[in-house]
Design an enzyme around this catalytic site. Structure first.
Site, mmCIF file in Angstrom:
data_model
loop_
_atom_site.group_PDB
_atom_site.id
_atom_site.type_symbol
_atom_site.label_atom_id
_atom_site.label_comp_id
_atom_site.label_asym_id
_atom_site.label_seq_id
_atom_site.Cartn_x
_atom_site.Cartn_y
_atom_site.Cartn_z
ATOM 1 N N GLY A 270 28.348 36.578 43.711
ATOM 2 C CA GLY A 270 27.490 35.827 44.382
ATOM 3 C C GLY A 270 27.280 36.202 45.818
ATOM 4 O O GLY A 270 26.048 36.215 46.527
ATOM 5 N N GLU A 290 35.722 45.634 42.183
ATOM 6 C CA GLU A 290 36.436 44.559 41.256
ATOM 7 C C GLU A 290 37.299 45.079 40.474
ATOM 8 O O GLU A 290 36.854 45.815 39.571
ATOM 9 C CB GLU A 290 35.315 43.931 40.379
ATOM 10 C CG GLU A 290 36.166 42.556 39.851
ATOM 11 C CD GLU A 290 36.912 41.978 40.589
ATOM 12 O OE1 GLU A 290 38.009 41.605 39.973
ATOM 13 O OE2 GLU A 290 36.813 41.383 41.615
ATOM 14 N N CYS A 385 38.551 30.644 49.511
ATOM 15 C CA CYS A 385 38.089 29.166 49.266
ATOM 16 C C CYS A 385 39.399 28.487 49.125
ATOM 17 O O CYS A 385 39.982 27.920 48.050
ATOM 18 C CB CYS A 385 37.745 29.513 47.922
ATOM 19 S SG CYS A 385 36.514 27.841 47.450
#
Length: 459
Positions: A270, A290, A385
């Site tokens: 995102g 990644e 997060c």
């Protein structure tokens, strides 16, 4: 369970709970697929979603109530029966389901899943649960708590160690009195927020603009999925905090044409998509990395709607970056995810305090690698997060200590405030020596995930 029974909202919710508890499934990944397979949409899909997420969020509270009503610890209850009882308790105590419907449907579910003898036990337990209102049960749990932390854990369904971590993070801002509000906000379903990739899409005319992110909006009506599907990948569901984290890197200072950027831990992609759109608009190049091949595929899918070539490598971020190559690097580091408990409710029951040191070590190594990969004047955004100080301010403080004279910490709070469409309350903090420059977002204060954003520039 029969195939036919699985097509009702209660059975979909039950099956997801069983998979979460028996197979370590992720509800946010499994539930959408289960809804499609069951052919549920509209009110039925909404009911299955509330049953699933609402039960998982409040699981700790419901387990304490069930144990009281059953006269035995939940560890002594058959797991298949326990999941049905949790769903029944949620309907009795948090939804407007009539008592007879909640009890009868749950007992029927137990009978089909675990047999007739178990259904009698379930009926007795739920009848006892129904004898008290939610607030009466909470007061009973309050009275049984041995400490204030345990009281909060029972009332708000958070493990004690998470409560203590949240209290320390809020106290670093001088806002420890907001703890109850934060815990309550974690138990509320988040509003679906979308992002219109900058320069590639606009907010729809009937959309409601998000208060802070200049690219964020909420659907003015109808299914947000329809808006996303019609956008060719240029509109996406994305938390407003994630949008601000990506924009904090791309807009921290003006972009010079020809800059090279890197998203070091890119999945699910995102933030990569936002950075790709920003790079396209300013003549920059973006690379992504990644380590997981499957998740790298998600990153490729995420940037497919941006007409910019974004190579996606599949390497360990600690060795991928190189030296002095990049003008901007995003380190969206693997973390406990304690900032996203609203949307990943089972995470609060899976994560343990013992997980933090290993994650913190990985976070430090990834940030060190990013620092080495920065060109002079380059900026790294360190994002998690999670509000846990050991994963946020502590990592930044250690990085500054181990790179003396090489780095300066930019005022991420000022950057986010400048980007924001509206005034944003970002409290100064002094936790773990971060100097108050870190921007910490909160569910209860900003309506976002608890995203931490730090900006470091190589001298």
């Amino acid at each position: 369970m029969s195939a036919a029974s699985g097509r009702t909202p209660r059975w979909v919710a039950y099956d997801v709970l069983r998979a979460v508890h028996s197979s370590d499934a992720y509800a946010n990944l499994l539930l959408p697929r289960s809804l499609v397979r069951a052919g549920l949409s509209g009110p039925d899909a909404a009911l299955a979603t509330e049953l699933t997420y609402g039960t998982l969020r409040r699981e700790g509270t419901y387990d304490a109530i069930i144990a009281d009503a059953a006269g035995r610890p939940v560890s002594a209850i058959d797991p298949a029966v326990l999941d049905a009882l949790r769903l029944g308790a949620h309907q009795l105590l948090a939804m407007r389901t009539p008592t007879h419907a909640a009890v009868n449907e749950t007992v029927r579910q137990v009978r089909m899943a675990a047999g007739t003898s178990a259904s009698g036990f379930a009926n007795a337990v739920l009848r006892r649960v129904s004898e008290r209102s939610r607030e009466e049960w909470l007061e009973r749990l309050d009275a049984s708590a041995r400490s204030d932390d345990e009281r909060l854990a029972l009332r708000y369904a958070h493990p004690v160690w998470v409560i203590r971590a949240f209290r320390r993070a809020l106290a670093a801002e001088g806002r420890a009195d907001e703890l109850d509000a934060l815990l309550e906000a974690d138990n509320v379903s988040p509003i679906v927020t979308l992002a219109a990739l900058p320069g590639l899409a606009e907010r729809p005319e009937d959309a409601v603009a998000t208060p802070y992110s200049p690219i964020g909006f909420r659907s003015g009506g109808g299914d947000p999925g329809t808006v996303v599907a019609a956008s060719d990948g240029r509109v996406r569901v994305q938390d407003e905090g994630s949008q601000l984290a990506a924009l904090a890197l791309s807009r921290a200072v003006p972009v010079q044409e020809g800059e090279v950027w890197l998203d070091l831990c890119a999945a699910p992609g995102g933030k990569t998509a936002v950075l790709a759109a920003e790079a396209l608009a300013h003549g920059a190049r973006l690379e992504a990395n990644e380590v997981s091949p499957a998740r790298a595929g998600l990153v490729r899918d995420s940037v497919a709607g941006v007409p910019l070539q974004v190579p996606v490598s599949e390497e360990d971020g600690r060795t991928r970056a190189g030296r002095g190559r990049y003008d901007r690097i995003l380190v969206d580091a693997p973390c406990t995810g304690l900032g996203a408990l609203r949307r990943r409710p089972e995470a609060r029951w899976r994560k343990q305090p013992a997980d933090v040191p290993a994650l913190a070590a990985l976070q430090s190594e990834l940030l060190d690698a990013a620092v080495e990969a920065l060109a002079p004047g380059g900026i790294v955004a360190y994002v998690t997060c999670s509000p846990h100080l050991a994963e946020t301010a502590g990592i930044v403080a250690e990085t500054l200590r181990t790179h003396p004279g090489e780095l300066e910490e930019l005022d991420a709070r000022a950057v986010v405030a400048r980007i924001s469409d509206a005034p944003i309350d970002l409290a100064a903090g002094d936790g773990e020596g971060a100097g108050g420059a870190r921007a910490q977002l909160w569910p209860h204060r900003h309506g976002t995930d608890a995203m931490s954003i730090s900006l470091l520039r190589r001298r």
